[in-house]
Design a protein around this motif. Structure first.
Motif, PDB file in Angstrom:
ATOM      1  N   THR A 159     -10.756 140.856  55.876  1.00  0.00           N
ATOM      2  CA  THR A 159      -9.393 141.222  56.240  1.00  0.00           C
ATOM      3  C   THR A 159      -8.789 142.131  55.180  1.00  0.00           C
ATOM      4  O   THR A 159      -9.027 141.949  53.986  1.00  0.00           O
ATOM      5  N   HIS A 160      -8.010 143.113  55.644  1.00  0.00           N
ATOM      6  CA  HIS A 160      -7.322 144.041  54.739  1.00  0.00           C
ATOM      7  C   HIS A 160      -5.888 144.237  55.218  1.00  0.00           C
ATOM      8  O   HIS A 160      -5.652 144.539  56.387  1.00  0.00           O
ATOM      9  N   GLU A 161      -4.945 144.058  54.307  1.00  0.00           N
ATOM     10  CA  GLU A 161      -3.528 144.254  54.584  1.00  0.00           C
ATOM     11  C   GLU A 161      -3.068 145.481  53.820  1.00  0.00           C
ATOM     12  O   GLU A 161      -3.240 145.560  52.591  1.00  0.00           O
ATOM     13  N   PHE A 162      -2.484 146.451  54.535  1.00  0.00           N
ATOM     14  CA  PHE A 162      -2.073 147.699  53.908  1.00  0.00           C
ATOM     15  C   PHE A 162      -0.559 147.770  53.770  1.00  0.00           C
ATOM     16  O   PHE A 162       0.181 147.106  54.491  1.00  0.00           O
ATOM     17  N   SER A 163      -0.125 148.626  52.859  1.00  0.00           N
ATOM     18  CA  SER A 163       1.289 148.793  52.569  1.00  0.00           C
ATOM     19  C   SER A 163       2.066 149.172  53.824  1.00  0.00           C
ATOM     20  O   SER A 163       1.586 149.940  54.668  1.00  0.00           O
ATOM     21  N   GLU A 164       3.294 148.659  53.925  1.00  0.00           N
ATOM     22  CA  GLU A 164       4.140 148.991  55.060  1.00  0.00           C
ATOM     23  C   GLU A 164       4.568 150.451  55.047  1.00  0.00           C
ATOM     24  O   GLU A 164       5.020 150.979  56.067  1.00  0.00           O
ATOM     25  N   GLU A 165       4.440 151.111  53.913  1.00  0.00           N
ATOM     26  CA  GLU A 165       4.880 152.497  53.803  1.00  0.00           C
ATOM     27  C   GLU A 165       3.875 153.482  54.398  1.00  0.00           C
ATOM     28  O   GLU A 165       4.203 154.646  54.606  1.00  0.00           O
ATOM     29  N   LEU A 166       2.656 153.050  54.655  1.00  0.00           N
ATOM     30  CA  LEU A 166       1.630 153.956  55.161  1.00  0.00           C
ATOM     31  C   LEU A 166       1.831 154.238  56.646  1.00  0.00           C
ATOM     32  O   LEU A 166       1.936 153.319  57.450  1.00  0.00           O
ATOM     33  N   GLU A 167       1.864 155.514  56.989  1.00  0.00           N
ATOM     34  CA  GLU A 167       1.963 155.896  58.392  1.00  0.00           C
ATOM     35  C   GLU A 167       0.589 155.946  59.055  1.00  0.00           C
ATOM     36  O   GLU A 167       0.484 155.884  60.275  1.00  0.00           O
TER      37      GLU A 167
END
Length: 264
Positions: A5-13
């Protein structure tokens, strides 16, 4: 199969993912310049990698590959691969082994692909993102404030098999992965030919009495080998060198696959 699992920054479009495999480091036809061109682009674009196996040639005396024509030994191949991927040690989403690495697994219980990941990030990284056979990946991207929360993508990655000469046979092997696991994106390697296609399934939502169309995407990674030697003797067709680029949106659920990074 291992779940990653990978969670990415909310800022990434969006994020870019490069499926990298089948460059057979140590083979005299390995085109390191072309590989490095792709990796330089990946660094510039903050892209992520999936390592699909056959990263080193690993020719042994009992293998089809000629161990005497390798430019460097298998141990040196592993050292060079570690140097190449060190800048990406925190940007590798998953890794599997290929048939060239499995030569050592069968012969002496040594896994070069697993050792590469271990050298990049230690036991913690190897346990998190590596399985020799196959990995399922969950990617969460975008803002949690969306109506349905973060956008979720699921992938299944394996090195793949099959020696079919036609594009259709290679695509069929990739398509057959859908019989194994239910994900958004299926990814395999091995045939050295970039292939991408998609289709749609219909899922019955019995809770809400709805029929939901589910897009499915199928991606086969390319290679970084010049044509010749074994491929020429067997009359295999030359394939476009390189790797596809996968773009996952963090705004709406959308997967785009690009065969030429210059088109981005």
């Amino acid at each position: 199969m291992k779940l990653v699992t990978h969670e990415f920054s909310e800022e990434l479009e969006h994020i870019y993912i490069l499926p990298i495999g089948d460059f057979h480091l140590g083979d005299r036809l390995f085109n390191e310049e072309r590989l490095q061109d792709f990796l330089d682009w990946a660094i510039k674009e903050d892209a992520y990698l999936i390592l699909g196996g056959d990263l080193i040639n690993n020719a042994l005396k009992d293998s089809i590959s000629d161990c005497y024509s390798q430019t460097i030994s298998p141990s040196e191949q592993l050292e060079r691969a570690t140097d190449i991927f060190r800048p990406f040690k925190e940007r590798i989403l998953g890794a599997v082994a290929g048939n060239h690495e499995f030569r050592s697994i069968r012969n002496c219980n040594f896994d070069p692909a697993g050792e590469l990941v271990y050298r990049l990030g230690g036991q913690e990284l190897a346990k998190k993102i590596y399985d020799p056979d196959g990995i399922a990946i969950i990617i969460r991207i975008g803002k949690s404030g969306h109506s349905h929360g973060k956008i979720i993508y699921t992938l299944y990655v394996t090195h793949g098999t099959g020696s079919g000469r036609t594009v259709g046979s290679k695509a069929n092997n990739l398509n057959n992965l859908a019989e194994t696991v239910d994900v958004d994106i299926y990814m395999s390697f091995h045939t050295h030919q970039q292939i991408y296609f998609d289709n749609e399934y219909y899922r019955i939502d019995e809770t809400h009495n709805k029929i939901i169309p589910i897009p499915k995407h199928y991606v086969k990674g390319g290679s970084f080998l010049n044509w010749g030697d074994y491929a020429e003797r067997k009359s295999y067709k030359p394939s476009l060198m390189g790797a596809p680029v996968i773009k996952l949106s963090g705004i709406i659920k959308n997967c785009e696959v690009i065969h030429n990074k210059e088109m981005i």
